[in-house]
Each structure stands twice: as structure tokens, then as C-alpha cells.
Design a protein around this motif. Structure first.
Motif, PDB file in Angstrom:
ATOM      1  N   ILE A 196      -0.417   1.452  58.212  1.00  0.00           N
ATOM      2  CA  ILE A 196       0.406   0.286  57.871  1.00  0.00           C
ATOM      3  C   ILE A 196      -0.406  -0.977  58.138  1.00  0.00           C
ATOM      4  N   SER A 197      -0.504  -1.832  57.121  1.00  0.00           N
ATOM      5  CA  SER A 197      -1.264  -3.074  57.240  1.00  0.00           C
ATOM      6  C   SER A 197      -0.460  -4.125  57.995  1.00  0.00           C
ATOM      7  N   MET A 198      -1.106  -5.248  58.285  1.00  0.00           N
ATOM      8  CA  MET A 198      -0.388  -6.350  58.944  1.00  0.00           C
ATOM      9  C   MET A 198       0.778  -6.825  58.080  1.00  0.00           C
ATOM     10  N   LEU A 257       5.114 -12.137  66.148  1.00  0.00           N
ATOM     11  CA  LEU A 257       4.432 -11.922  64.869  1.00  0.00           C
ATOM     12  C   LEU A 257       3.414 -13.025  64.591  1.00  0.00           C
ATOM     13  N   ILE A 267       8.295  -4.801  57.894  1.00  0.00           N
ATOM     14  CA  ILE A 267       9.194  -4.013  58.748  1.00  0.00           C
ATOM     15  C   ILE A 267       9.917  -4.921  59.746  1.00  0.00           C
ATOM     16  N   ALA A 268       9.161  -5.775  60.417  1.00  0.00           N
ATOM     17  CA  ALA A 268       9.764  -6.666  61.419  1.00  0.00           C
ATOM     18  C   ALA A 268      10.770  -7.616  60.786  1.00  0.00           C
ATOM     19  N   SER A 271      -5.360  -1.926  59.762  1.00  0.00           N
ATOM     20  CA  SER A 271      -4.120  -1.155  59.687  1.00  0.00           C
ATOM     21  C   SER A 271      -4.007  -0.287  60.927  1.00  0.00           C
ATOM     22  N   GLY A 303       2.446  -4.993  56.086  1.00  0.00           N
ATOM     23  CA  GLY A 303       3.460  -3.946  56.222  1.00  0.00           C
ATOM     24  C   GLY A 303       4.270  -4.107  57.493  1.00  0.00           C
ATOM     25  N   TYR A 304       3.580  -4.415  58.598  1.00  0.00           N
ATOM     26  CA  TYR A 304       4.303  -4.637  59.859  1.00  0.00           C
ATOM     27  C   TYR A 304       5.185  -5.881  59.773  1.00  0.00           C
ATOM     28  N   ASN A 305       4.707  -6.904  59.088  1.00  0.00           N
ATOM     29  CA  ASN A 305       5.530  -8.102  58.903  1.00  0.00           C
ATOM     30  C   ASN A 305       6.776  -7.751  58.087  1.00  0.00           C
TER      31      ASN A 305
END
Length: 174
Positions: free
Chosen positions: A140-142, A22, A148-149, A136, A144-146
Motif C-alpha cells: 500500500i502506497s502513501m 498524516l 484508508i485513513a 509502500s 493508499g494509506y491516505n
């Protein structure tokens, strides 16, 4: 066929790789992709930097017992904080709530000094807005991915803590 037990050391390595991926991705977007991070993006890097530092030390020192349990619980809490920060940023991007002062695309706020206001109007102060999605994938934006992760990684840390606690309980019974 015997299943291999989940070891806290293996989970520490997974957490290290996840946060490194990440954080590495964030730096790649910044320095290779040319996407300047906003204030909230920069704040979201802190928990992953802590996870990397703590897991590297833990993998080197190899704590046992209560120390290992404390490390894994701490990592879980740090990752929960990371998820909260990323979730807040997603909310700012989606305009569900306002971001931090000086973080919006207007770049002018009521709590600015005269000099800050002058710099903002004249364009001398570069403000990267937190409320605009600059990249995105699949909607899903960055941030958003952060989110989720971090929501996946926190339970991994708590699973490691549960394994460590069970091991500690077995050791104290002997």
C-alpha cells in the motif's frame, strides 16, 4: 456500568490527531526520508491542513448547536474530498487512468510550451512522477494509506455531526 457518551469535542480531537499524524508523516517522509512529493501528493496535504486548522479553531471556540453541526459536516465533506483525491492518486499509481498534465513519469505532455519542453528535455525542470510508487508498506502506497485513513476519518466527522444534531434536537424540544 454506565457508558460514557461520545462527545463531538472528543471526535474533533480524534480528527485533529488523525490529520496531524498524516500530514506530519508526509512531511517526515519529505524532510527526513528525502522523498520528494509529487504534484498529487502536495494536493492531498491541503484537506488535512484544513482539518487541522478547523479543528483547532473549533476546539478553542467550542461551538454549540448549529455551528458545531456545520463544523462537523464540513470536516466530513473535506475528508471525503481527501479520500477522493487519494483514491485518484492510487488509480494513477496503478495506471488505471492518467494523472494531471506534467504529472506522469514521462514528464513531457502535449500542452507544454516550447520553453517547458526544452527544460524537461534538458532536465532543468525536476518533475516528481505521480504514477510511480516511491514507498509502500504491505503493498500500500502513501496515497493508499491516505485513502484508508480519510475513509475512516470522514465517518467519524459525520458521527460527530449526528451526535450534535441529536443534541440540537433535544435542546429545541425543551
Amino acid at each position: 456500568m454506565q457508558m460514557t457518551a461520545i462527545s463531538p469535542r472528543m471526535l474533533l480531537a480524534l480528527l485533529l490527531y488523525g490529520s496531524a499524524l498524516l500530514l506530519g508523516g508526509a512531511y517526515a517522509f519529505q524532510y527526513i526520508g528525502g522523498l520528494e512529493p509529487c504534484q498529487l501528493c502536495l494536493y492531498q496535504r491541503i484537506p488535512h491542513g484544513l482539518v487541522i486548522a478547523i479543528t483547532l479553531v473549533a476546539l478553542g471556540v467550542k461551538p454549540k448547536g448549529v455551528a458545531l453541526l456545520a463544523v462537523l459536516l464540513s470536516l466530513g465533506l473535506i475528508l471525503d474530498i481527501s479520500a477522493l483525491m487519494a483514491g485518484f492518486h492510487v488509480g494513477v499509481e496503478q495506471k488505471w487512468w492518467e494523472g494531471l498534465p506534467g504529472c506522469s513519469s514521462t514528464a513531457i505532455s502535449t500542452d507544454m510550451s516550447i520553453d517547458q519542453l526544452k527544460d524537461a528535455i534538458l532536465g532543468r525542470e525536476k518533475v516528481v512522477p505521480c504514477d510511480e510508487v516511491v514507498w509502500s508498506l504491505f503493498g500500500i502506497s502513501m496515497a493508499g494509506y491516505n485513502f484508508i485513513a480519510s475513509m475512516i476519518m470522514a465517518p467519524v466527522a459525520f458521527l460527530g455531526a449526528a451526535v450534535a444534531a441529536r443534541s440540537l434536537k433535544r435542546e429545541t424540544k425543551q
